[in-house]
Enzyme design. Structure first.
Site, PDB file in Angstrom:
ATOM      1  N   LYS A  79       0.827  -1.205   0.000  1.00 53.65           N
ATOM      2  CA  LYS A  79       0.000   0.000   0.000  1.00 53.65           C
ATOM      3  C   LYS A  79       0.869   1.267   0.000  1.00 53.65           C
ATOM      4  O   LYS A  79       2.083   1.183   0.210  1.00 53.65           O
ATOM      5  CB  LYS A  79      -0.932  -0.054   1.220  1.00 53.65           C
ATOM      6  N   TYR A 137     -12.535  -2.293  -2.970  1.00 55.33           N
ATOM      7  CA  TYR A 137     -13.026  -2.348  -1.592  1.00 55.33           C
ATOM      8  C   TYR A 137     -14.551  -2.308  -1.510  1.00 55.33           C
ATOM      9  O   TYR A 137     -15.102  -1.942  -0.468  1.00 55.33           O
ATOM     10  CB  TYR A 137     -12.410  -1.223  -0.763  1.00 55.33           C
ATOM     11  N   ASN A 148      -1.799  -0.139   7.290  1.00 53.70           N
ATOM     12  CA  ASN A 148      -1.352  -1.513   7.555  1.00 53.70           C
ATOM     13  C   ASN A 148      -0.559  -2.159   6.429  1.00 53.70           C
ATOM     14  O   ASN A 148      -0.441  -3.372   6.335  1.00 53.70           O
ATOM     15  CB  ASN A 148      -2.509  -2.382   8.052  1.00 53.70           C
ATOM     16  N   HIS A 150      -1.943  -5.378   1.318  1.00 56.92           N
ATOM     17  CA  HIS A 150      -3.232  -6.026   1.052  1.00 56.92           C
ATOM     18  C   HIS A 150      -2.976  -7.425   0.521  1.00 56.92           C
ATOM     19  O   HIS A 150      -2.024  -7.646  -0.221  1.00 56.92           O
ATOM     20  CB  HIS A 150      -4.026  -5.244  -0.017  1.00 56.92           C
ATOM     21  N   GLU A 172      -9.753  -9.983  -7.750  1.00 48.52           N
ATOM     22  CA  GLU A 172      -8.779  -8.904  -7.599  1.00 48.52           C
ATOM     23  C   GLU A 172      -7.672  -8.982  -8.651  1.00 48.52           C
ATOM     24  O   GLU A 172      -7.221  -7.952  -9.161  1.00 48.52           O
ATOM     25  CB  GLU A 172      -8.209  -8.924  -6.169  1.00 48.52           C
TER      26      GLU A 172
HETATM   27  P1  DAT Z   1      -7.802  -7.011   5.417  1.00 50.18           P
HETATM   28  O1  DAT Z   1      -7.019  -5.923   4.729  1.00 50.18           O
HETATM   29  O2  DAT Z   1      -7.010  -7.625   6.538  1.00 50.18           O
HETATM   30  O3  DAT Z   1      -8.362  -8.029   4.456  1.00 50.18           O
HETATM   31  P2  DAT Z   1     -10.510  -5.952   5.613  1.00 50.18           P
HETATM   32  O4  DAT Z   1     -10.749  -6.515   4.257  1.00 50.18           O
HETATM   33  O5  DAT Z   1     -11.470  -6.291   6.700  1.00 50.18           O
HETATM   34  O6  DAT Z   1      -9.037  -6.320   6.152  1.00 50.18           O
HETATM   35  O7  DAT Z   1     -10.469  -4.355   5.528  1.00 50.18           O
HETATM   36  C1  DAT Z   1      -9.818  -3.722   4.439  1.00 50.18           C
HETATM   37  C2  DAT Z   1      -8.993  -2.580   4.986  1.00 50.18           C
HETATM   38  O8  DAT Z   1      -9.855  -1.635   5.598  1.00 50.18           O
HETATM   39  C3  DAT Z   1      -8.000  -2.980   6.079  1.00 50.18           C
HETATM   40  O9  DAT Z   1      -6.778  -3.425   5.543  1.00 50.18           O
HETATM   41  C4  DAT Z   1      -7.855  -1.713   6.852  1.00 50.18           C
HETATM   42  C5  DAT Z   1      -9.229  -1.082   6.755  1.00 50.18           C
HETATM   43  N1  DAT Z   1     -10.045  -1.418   7.944  1.00 50.18           N
HETATM   44  C6  DAT Z   1     -10.625  -2.599   8.217  1.00 50.18           C
HETATM   45  N2  DAT Z   1     -11.277  -2.575   9.386  1.00 50.18           N
HETATM   46  C7  DAT Z   1     -11.106  -1.319   9.865  1.00 50.18           C
HETATM   47  C8  DAT Z   1     -11.520  -0.639  11.050  1.00 50.18           C
HETATM   48  N3  DAT Z   1     -12.260  -1.260  11.971  1.00 50.18           N
HETATM   49  N4  DAT Z   1     -11.132   0.651  11.202  1.00 50.18           N
HETATM   50  C9  DAT Z   1     -10.380   1.275  10.271  1.00 50.18           C
HETATM   51  N5  DAT Z   1      -9.955   0.698   9.138  1.00 50.18           N
HETATM   52  C10 DAT Z   1     -10.293  -0.584   8.940  1.00 50.18           C
HETATM   53 MG    MG Z   2      -9.818  -7.804   2.971  1.00 48.17          MG
END
Ligand code: DAT
Ligand code: MG
Length: 149
Positions: free
Chosen positions: A9, A49, A112, A115, A126
């Site tokens: 990212k 997303y 974080n 991805h 994707e």
């Molecule tokens: P991942 O990236 O581990 O697959 P995800 O698909 O649930 O996680 O969410 C996509 C991204 O959105 C994640 O990398 C960071 C952000 N995100 C997820 N949950 C969040 C939260 N509770 N608060 C803020 N950002 C969040």
């Molecule tokens: Mg995800």
């Protein structure tokens, strides 16, 4: 063999972590079959997303992922989707295990670093979003007989 979509990212790019992160997957034994830099458009970010569009963090997430270039890649290998998720660590870097990408390099959930697709179906979706068929290269590696038994 399975393929998954991974992406360093914008924070990972700015912090000079592309090489470190690619190296983790490369040294693990996965084969890199797609690799490129791009700047994600808002349209692509919203598609990528899409599952989160009703979440409170959606807008900041789209802002973040479009805020600078990303490094997109497709890796191939046995159980690539689940293995890559394990190597990335859980979504919140403060909770991610120490040896994982997020455990090593992140603090805030909104920064974080990486991805990775969460299932084989997401991976297919994707990969198709980010790569044309002719940007993915099929090749064999002699070393694979030392990676797989
Ligand atoms: P991942 O990236 O581990 O697959 P995800 O698909 O649930 O996680 O969410 C996509 C991204 O959105 C994640 O990398 C960071 C952000 N995100 C997820 N949950 C969040 C939260 N509770 N608060 C803020 N950002 C969040
Ligand atoms: Mg995800």
């Amino acid at each position: 063999m399975e393929r998954t979509y991974l992406m360093v990212k914008p924070d990972g790019i700015q912090r000079g972590l592309i090489g470190e992160i690619i190296a983790m997957f490369e040294k693990k034994g996965f084969k890199i079959v797609g690799l490129k830099m791009l700047r994600i458009s808002r349209e692509l970010a919203e598609k990528h997303y899409g599952e989160h569009k009703d979440k409170p963090f959606f807008e900041p997430l789209v802002e973040y992922i479009t805020s600078g270039p990303v490094a997109a890649m497709v890796i191939e290998g046995k159980a690539a989707v689940s293995a890559a998720r394990e190597m990335m660590g859980v979504t919140d870097p403060l909770k991610a295990a120490p040896g994982t990408v997020r455990g090593k390099y992140g603090i805030d959930i909104g920064r974080n670093v990486i991805h990775g697709s969460d299932s084989p179906a997401s991976a297919q979706r994707e990969i198709a979003l980010f790569f044309r068929e002719n940007e993915l290269v099929a090749y064999s590696r002699d070393v694979d007989r030392w990676v797989y038994e």
